[in-house]
Design a protein around this motif. Structure first.
Motif, PDB file in Angstrom:
ATOM      1  N   ALA A 230     -47.252  31.862  38.584  1.00 12.95           N
ATOM      2  CA  ALA A 230     -47.981  33.120  38.795  1.00 12.95           C
ATOM      3  C   ALA A 230     -49.096  33.281  37.765  1.00 12.95           C
ATOM      4  O   ALA A 230     -50.154  33.847  38.058  1.00 12.95           O
ATOM      5  N   MET A 231     -48.878  32.776  36.561  1.00 14.42           N
ATOM      6  CA  MET A 231     -49.948  32.836  35.558  1.00 14.42           C
ATOM      7  C   MET A 231     -51.117  31.935  35.982  1.00 14.42           C
ATOM      8  O   MET A 231     -52.285  32.332  35.884  1.00 14.42           O
ATOM      9  N   VAL A 232     -50.795  30.751  36.477  1.00 14.93           N
ATOM     10  CA  VAL A 232     -51.859  29.846  36.931  1.00 14.93           C
ATOM     11  C   VAL A 232     -52.550  30.446  38.160  1.00 14.93           C
ATOM     12  O   VAL A 232     -53.778  30.385  38.304  1.00 14.93           O
ATOM     13  N   HIS A 233     -51.769  31.070  39.047  1.00 12.63           N
ATOM     14  CA  HIS A 233     -52.335  31.792  40.194  1.00 12.63           C
ATOM     15  C   HIS A 233     -53.355  32.828  39.707  1.00 12.63           C
ATOM     16  O   HIS A 233     -54.470  32.930  40.230  1.00 12.63           O
ATOM     17  N   THR A 234     -52.976  33.562  38.687  1.00 20.91           N
ATOM     18  CA  THR A 234     -53.851  34.611  38.153  1.00 20.91           C
ATOM     19  C   THR A 234     -55.144  34.022  37.573  1.00 20.91           C
ATOM     20  O   THR A 234     -56.226  34.603  37.718  1.00 20.91           O
ATOM     21  N   LEU A 235     -55.016  32.867  36.918  1.00 20.96           N
ATOM     22  CA  LEU A 235     -56.222  32.216  36.377  1.00 20.96           C
ATOM     23  C   LEU A 235     -57.239  31.974  37.485  1.00 20.96           C
ATOM     24  O   LEU A 235     -58.434  32.248  37.323  1.00 20.96           O
ATOM     25  N   PHE A 236     -56.743  31.466  38.621  1.00 18.48           N
ATOM     26  CA  PHE A 236     -57.669  31.197  39.739  1.00 18.48           C
ATOM     27  C   PHE A 236     -58.152  32.508  40.355  1.00 18.48           C
ATOM     28  O   PHE A 236     -59.346  32.689  40.599  1.00 18.48           O
ATOM     29  N   ALA A 237     -57.211  33.429  40.594  1.00 23.25           N
ATOM     30  CA  ALA A 237     -57.561  34.672  41.293  1.00 23.25           C
ATOM     31  C   ALA A 237     -58.583  35.489  40.509  1.00 23.25           C
ATOM     32  O   ALA A 237     -59.433  36.162  41.088  1.00 23.25           O
ATOM     33  N   GLU A 238     -58.489  35.434  39.186  1.00 24.47           N
ATOM     34  CA  GLU A 238     -59.385  36.275  38.377  1.00 24.47           C
ATOM     35  C   GLU A 238     -60.501  35.455  37.736  1.00 24.47           C
ATOM     36  O   GLU A 238     -61.141  35.911  36.794  1.00 24.47           O
ATOM     37  N   ASP A 239     -60.669  34.250  38.242  1.00 25.34           N
ATOM     38  CA  ASP A 239     -61.786  33.410  37.786  1.00 25.34           C
ATOM     39  C   ASP A 239     -61.740  33.156  36.276  1.00 25.34           C
ATOM     40  O   ASP A 239     -62.756  33.228  35.584  1.00 25.34           O
ATOM     41  N   LEU A 240     -60.563  32.861  35.784  1.00 27.65           N
ATOM     42  CA  LEU A 240     -60.391  32.661  34.341  1.00 27.65           C
ATOM     43  C   LEU A 240     -60.308  31.179  33.958  1.00 27.65           C
ATOM     44  O   LEU A 240     -60.071  30.857  32.797  1.00 27.65           O
ATOM     45  N   VAL A 241     -60.488  30.299  34.947  1.00 32.87           N
ATOM     46  CA  VAL A 241     -60.412  28.868  34.638  1.00 32.87           C
ATOM     47  C   VAL A 241     -61.655  28.442  33.874  1.00 32.87           C
ATOM     48  O   VAL A 241     -62.767  28.704  34.310  1.00 32.87           O
ATOM     49  N   SER A 242     -61.433  27.821  32.715  1.00 37.78           N
ATOM     50  CA  SER A 242     -62.559  27.383  31.888  1.00 37.78           C
ATOM     51  C   SER A 242     -62.054  26.229  31.028  1.00 37.78           C
ATOM     52  O   SER A 242     -61.400  26.426  30.018  1.00 37.78           O
ATOM     53  N   MET A 243     -62.330  25.008  31.492  1.00 35.94           N
ATOM     54  CA  MET A 243     -61.605  23.861  30.943  1.00 35.94           C
ATOM     55  C   MET A 243     -62.233  23.223  29.721  1.00 35.94           C
ATOM     56  O   MET A 243     -61.662  22.306  29.138  1.00 35.94           O
ATOM     57  N   GLY A 244     -63.384  23.660  29.329  1.00 37.05           N
ATOM     58  CA  GLY A 244     -64.025  23.040  28.178  1.00 37.05           C
ATOM     59  C   GLY A 244     -64.308  21.569  28.441  1.00 37.05           C
ATOM     60  O   GLY A 244     -64.566  21.165  29.581  1.00 37.05           O
ATOM     61  N   SER A 245     -64.208  20.760  27.399  1.00 34.09           N
ATOM     62  CA  SER A 245     -64.598  19.354  27.549  1.00 34.09           C
ATOM     63  C   SER A 245     -63.607  18.566  28.413  1.00 34.09           C
ATOM     64  O   SER A 245     -63.909  17.443  28.826  1.00 34.09           O
ATOM     65  N   ALA A 246     -62.450  19.141  28.706  1.00 32.32           N
ATOM     66  CA  ALA A 246     -61.476  18.436  29.548  1.00 32.32           C
ATOM     67  C   ALA A 246     -62.022  18.203  30.958  1.00 32.32           C
ATOM     68  O   ALA A 246     -61.543  17.330  31.683  1.00 32.32           O
ATOM     69  N   VAL A 247     -63.026  18.977  31.353  1.00 32.26           N
ATOM     70  CA  VAL A 247     -63.662  18.799  32.660  1.00 32.26           C
ATOM     71  C   VAL A 247     -64.057  17.340  32.878  1.00 32.26           C
ATOM     72  O   VAL A 247     -63.959  16.818  33.988  1.00 32.26           O
TER      73      VAL A 247
END
Ligand SMILES: Nc1nc2c(c(=O)[nH]1)N[C@H]1C(S)=C(S)[C@@H](COP(=O)(O)OP(=O)(O)OC[C@H]3O[C@@H](n4cnc5c(=O)[nH]c(N)nc54)[C@H](O)[C@@H]3O)O[C@H]1N2
Ligand SMILES: Nc1nc2c(c(=O)[nH]1)N[C@H]1C(S)=C(S)[C@@H](COP(=O)(O)OP(=O)(O)OC[C@H]3O[C@@H](n4cnc5c(=O)[nH]c(N)nc54)[C@H](O)[C@@H]3O)O[C@H]1N2
Ligand code: SF4
Ligand SMILES: [Mo]
Length: 719
Positions: A230-247
C-alpha cells in the motif's frame, strides 16, 4: 596485568572491548573508548564473556558417548579419527547426501567456520546444508542474489546520516542491530533525532526501540507485505516516485505499478490494523524526507511472505531514490570482501538449482531450509540423512517443531557436534568436539564488515592462553578436512594439502584477501595489509559509507531487475490476502529478545541470569480481562503442532489479539549439561512453532504470527 583490545564477537554489533588479564584470567572487561565504532559502549553480554571463559560446564576436551548413554573422555586424535571413520562409513553405505550439516548462528562470528566449513562440505560431497539463517534472514539473501547478484551484497541503512529511519519488524535497541553492524544503536538513534530526524517503528509490540521513536504504529503480525504494497501504491498514486541515479541501472518499474494497483491503503487497512490515512501519511513523510531509509529484520523475514515483503522494502527504498544514496540504503565496502570472495570461491551464487528431497523446497545459496531438516532425517528412502554434523547450533530449541527435531536427531546413525556445551541438541551426538572459546584464539571478522553502517576493520590478537591439549574451531575443521579428503584424494595428497593450509590460514589468507580487496592494492600506497591493520589495536576507521553502484553489482550487465520473475510469480499469493480474512479466533504469537540473552546459549552465565522469569507470555489487558487471565497466572499455549505452559504477564505494550513469548528457553530436557540454565523457568516456544508455516520462495521459517489458543491451565486439565 596486561590490557588487551579486542572486539566482542557475540553479536553483530562487534563492540570494541578493553580486557584486563592477570595470570591468564580476566580481571575486567569494559568498552574500548577508542574503538571508532562503539566508542566505549558494550552491553551486559560483553562483560559476561568472562563467564564463558571460566564456566565449569564448558567442555574443553572431546567426549564420546558410551553404549549406556553416558559420556567418556577420548583423546583428540582418537576422536577425530573416529568421527572421520564414522562419517566415511555412512557415506560409503548410503551416498554423499546421507551426511548433513547444521550451522548455528555463532559460525558467522569466526573466520574459521566461515572459511573452512565450505571446504569440508565440498570434501564430503553433500548438498545437505542447513543453518540458522533459514529461521532468520534467508529472504534477504535470496533478494540480494536476485537483485544485486550476490546473496551477500546486503544493503544497510546509513543510520548516522539519515533524516528519516523507518524500522519495520526490528528491535535494534535490544538486538544491537542485525544485518546492520551499528554498535551503541541507542546513541545513533538519539543523534538522529537530535539533528531533527524522524524515527518511525512498525511493530506489533511497543518495543524498546519504539520507546525512542517519534512514532510507533502497531501492525497485525504477518501483514507487512500488505502495508508495504500500500505504501508503494501510494508512491505511484501520489506521483512520489523519484529514483535518483538508480534510474540508470534499475529495470522493471512499470510492472510494479501494475502489481500494486489493487493494494490501496483502504484495501489493506483492516488486515494490517493500520488506517488508510496513516499509511498515506507514513508514505508521504518517507518520500518527502531529504534522506531516508526503510530497514526491516526478523518481524518481516519470519513471516509466510518474507521474500515478497522484504522485496517491497527494497522497492520502497529504490523508488524514493534511497538506494546507494547518502543517508539512505547503502552498501558497506568491506576490507575483507566477503560478498565477492564468498561468491566467487563457493557455490553460494544461485537459487533453485536443486530441491529438497522430501518437500521439494528450493535451495537458497546452497542451503536447504531448516524447517525440513527433520523430514530429511525421518523419511526413509534414497538420499535419507543418516549422519549429521551439528556445528555451533541448538536446533532442538531454535528450529520450529523442536520436539520432532529432537526425535530426528535421536534417530541418526551418527552425529558429531562441534560445540563447547552439552546442550539440548548436542546431547544427541556420539562425539562432541569442543573448540576453545573466543578470547583463546586470534580472530578476524570476515562477515560483518560487509554490513557495517561505517567502514572499518580490526584484527583481534589472542587474549588468553587456552588449556593444554585443547583445539580451536580452525584446528578441528582442518583436522577433519584432511581425514575426509584422504578417502578420495589419498592420504599423502590430503596430508600435503593439510600442511599447506596450516601455513596459509589464517594470517596469510587474511593478508591476501585484504590486499586484493577494495582497500588493497587498488588504493595505491595507502593499501591495507594485515600488518597495517595490526598496528591499530583499536581498529581502523575507513570512513563513512561510499556510493558503490552500479559498479559493485554482480548481476548481468550490472543492472537491477526490480520486477524479478521469482517474486512476481509469487504475487498472486499476496493478492489472495486481500480477499481472505483471518480466522478471528485465538491469538497471533510473536517473539521477543532480551538484552541479557542470545538465542538459546547464554543462559548459563551467572552474570546474565537471575531475577524473575523472563520467558513470560505478554498479553494485552483487554484480552486478559476477556479471557479471565490474571498477571502471573499459568496458561497453556497451544498451536496446531502442540502445546506448552507459560506464565502470563499482562502488558499494554502488545497489540490486542497478539501474545508474545521469547525463544531459546526450556532447558529442562534430560541429558543436557548447563547447570545455571537448567535452573531457569520457561519452555521452548519452538515446541509449538510449525514447520508447515514458511515462506515458499526462500524456505524461511514463519515463526511470527503463529495462530495459538491460550487457556488457563486448570481448564485443560478439566477443572
Ligand atoms: N521461535 C523463534 N525461533 C528462532 C528465532 C526466533 O526469533 N523465534 N530466532 C532464530 C535466529 S535469528 C537464530 S540466529 C537461531 C539461532 O539458532 P542456533 O544457532 O541453532 O542456536 P544458538 O542458541 O545460537 O546456539 C549456538 C551454539 O553455538 C555454540 N557456540 C558458541 N560459540 C561457539 C564457537 O565459537 N564455536 C563453536 N563451535 N560453537 C560455539 C554454543 O555453545 C551454542 O550451543 O534461532 C532461530 N530460532
Ligand atoms: N540481546 C539479544 N541480541 C540479539 C539476539 C538475542 O537473542 N538477544 N539475537 C541475535 C540474532 S541471531 C538476530 S537474527 C538479531 C535479530 O534482530 P532483530 O530483528 O532486531 O530482533 P527481534 O527482537 O527479533 O526483532 C523483531 C521485531 O519484530 C517484531 N515483529 C514480530 N512479528 C512482526 C510482524 O509480523 N511485523 C512487524 N512489523 N514486526 C513484527 C517483534 O515484535 C520484534 O520487535 O538479534 C541478534 N541480537
Ligand atoms: S552489543 Fe553486547 S554482545 Fe553485542 S558485540 Fe556489543 S558487547 Fe558484545
Ligand atoms: Mo539470527
Amino acid at each position: 596485568m596486561s590490557v588487551h583490545y579486542r572486539s566482542c564477537n557475540l553479536c553483530e554489533a562487534s563492540c570494541g572491548l578493553q580486557i584486563t588479564v592477570e595470570d591468564n584470567h580476566i580481571v575486567d572487561i569494559r568498552g574500548d573508548a577508542d574503538d571508532p565504532m562503539s566508542q566505549g559502549y558494550l552491553c551486559p553480554k560483553g562483560v559476561a564473556l568472562a563467564d564463558l571463559h571460566s564456566d565449569p560446564d564448558r567442555l574443553r576436551h572431546p567426549l564420546r558417548k558410551r553404549d549406556d548413554g553416558g559420556w567418556e573422555p577420548i583423546s583428540w586424535d582418537a576422536a577425530l579419527d573416529l568421527v572421520a571413520e564414522r562419517l566415511l562409513d555412512v557415506r560409503r553405505r548410503h551416498g554423499d547426501d546421507a551426511i548433513g550439516m547444521y550451522l548455528g548462528n555463532p559460525i558467522t562470528h569466526g573466520w574459521a567456520p566461515v572459511t573452512l566449513i565450505p571446504l569440508l562440505l565440498k570434501a564430503l560431497g553433500t548438498r545437505q546444508r542447513y543453518s540458522a539463517a533459514s529461521v532468520d534472514q534467508q529472504p534477504e539473501h535470496l533478494l540480494s542474489y536476485l537483485l544485486f547478484g550476490s546473496p551477500l551484497l546486503l544493503p544497510v541503512p546509513d543510520i548516522d546520516r539519515t533524516d528519516h529511519l523507518l524500522v519495520i519488524g526490528a528491535n535494534p535497541v535490544v538486538s544491537n542491530g542485525s544485518i546492520m553492524t551499528a554498535p551503541d544503536i541507542r546513541r545513533r538513534l538519539r543523534s538522529l533525532r537530535d539533528r531533527g530526524g524522524r524515527l518511525v517503528v512498525i511493530d506489533p509490540r511497543q518495543t524498546e526501540t519504539a520507546a525512542l521513536a517519534d512514532e510507533h504504529v502497531f501492525i497485525t503480525p504477518g501483514t507487512d507485505v500488505l502495508l508495504l504494497a500500500a505504501m508503494v501504491h501510494t508512491l505511484f498514486a501520489e506521483d512520489l516516485v523519484s529514483m535518483g541515479s538508480a534510474v540508470d541501472y534499475v529495470d522493471g518499474v512499470d510492472a510494479i505499478e501494475d502489481m500494486v494497483t489493487a493494494f490501496s491503503p483502504e484495501a489493506v487497512a483492516q488486515r494490517t490494523g493500520i488506517d488508510a490515512q496513516t499509511i498515506r501519511r507514513l508514505t508521504r513523510e518517507f518520500a518527502a524526507a531529504p534522506t531516508a531509509a526503510a530497514y526491516a529484520r526478523l518481524g518481516v523475514c519470519q513471516s509466510e511472505f518474507g521474500t515478497t515483503a522484504f522485496w517491497l522494502v527494497h522497492v520502497l527504498n529504490i523508488l524514493t531514490g534511497r538506494l546507494d544514496s547518502e543517508g539512505g540504503w547503502m552498501f558497506a565496502l568491506p576490507a575483507f570482501d566477503l560478498p565477492v570472495i564468498g561468491a566467487k570461491t563457493t557455490d553460494l551464487i544461485g537459487y533453485d538449482r536443486w530441491r529438497s528431497r522430501v518437500r521439494g523446497i528450493p535451495e537458497v545459496a546452497a542451503e536447504f531450509p531448516s524447517i525440513t531438516l527433520a523430514d530429511e532425517i525421518l523419511t526413509p528412502g534414497e538420499g535419507q540423512l543418516r549422519a549429521m554434523i551439528l556445528y555451533a547450533g541448538n536446533p532442538v530449541l531454535t528450529v520450529p517443531d523442536g520436539r520432532r527435531m529432537d526425535a530426528a536427531l535421536d534417530d541418526l546413525e551418527f552425529c558429531v557436534a562441534v560445540d563447547f556445551y552439552l546442550n539440548e541438541s548436542t546431547r544427541h551426538a556420539d562425539v562432541i568436539l569442543p573448540p576453545t572459546a573466543v578470547l583463546e584464539r586470534e580472530e578476524f571478522d570476515v562477515v560483518f564488515g560487509a554490513v557495517s553502517v561505517h567502514n572499518h576493520v580490526r584484527y583481534g590478537e589472542q587474549v588468553l592462553q587456552p588449556d593444554d591439549d585443547t583445539r580451536s574451531d580452525a584446528d578441528i575443521l582442518l583436522e577433519l578436512l584432511w581425514r575426509i579428503e584422504a578417502e578420495r584424494a589419498g592420504t599423502r595428497r590430503a596430508r600435503l594439502a593439510h600442511r599447506l593450509r596450516r601455513a596459509f590460514f589464517p594470517r596469510r589468507f587474511i593478508d591476501a584477501a585484504l590486499r586484493i580487496g577494495p582497500w588493497g592494492v587498488r588504493k595505491g600506497r595507502r593499501a591495507l595489509s594485515l600488518a597495517k591493520i595490526r598496528e591499530h589495536e583499536h581498529g581502523l576507521d575507513l570512513g563513512p559509507l561510499e556510493r558503490v553502484l552500479p559498479k559493485r553489482l554482480m548481476t548481468d550487465g550490472k543492472r537491477i531487475r526490480l520486477d524479478h520473475p521469482v517474486v512476481t510469480e509469487d504475487w498472486p499469493r499476496v493478492g489472495q490476502m486481500l480477499t481472505t480474512g483471518t480466522s478471528g479466533k485465538g491469538f497471533l504469537l510473536i517473539g521477543r529478545r532480551h538484552l541479557r540473552s542470545n538465542n538459546s546459549w547464554m543462559h548459563n552465565f551467572d552474570r546474565l541470569i537471575g531475577g524473575s522469569n523472563r520467558c513470560t507470555l505478554l498479553m494485552h489487558p483487554t484480552d486478559a480481562q476477556q479471557q479471565g487471565h490474571s498477571n502471573g497466572g499459568h496458561v497453556t499455549v497451544a498451536s496446531r503442532v502442540g502445546s506448552i505452559e507459560a506464565q502470563v504477564e499482562i502488558s499494554e505494550v502488545v497489540m490486542p489479539g497478539v501474545v508474545c513469548l521469547p525463544h531459546g528457553w526450556g532447558h529442562s530436557r534430560e541429558g543436557s549439561r548447563w547447570r545455571t540454565a537448567e535452573s531457569t523457568q520457561g519452555m521452548s516456544v519452538n515446541d509449538i512453532t510449525d514447520t508447515a508455516r514458511f515462506d515458499p520462495l526462500s524456505g524461511n521459517a514463519a515463526v511470527t504470527g503463529l495462530p495459538v489458543s491460550v487457556k488457563a491451565r486448570w481448564s485443560r486439565r478439566g477443572g
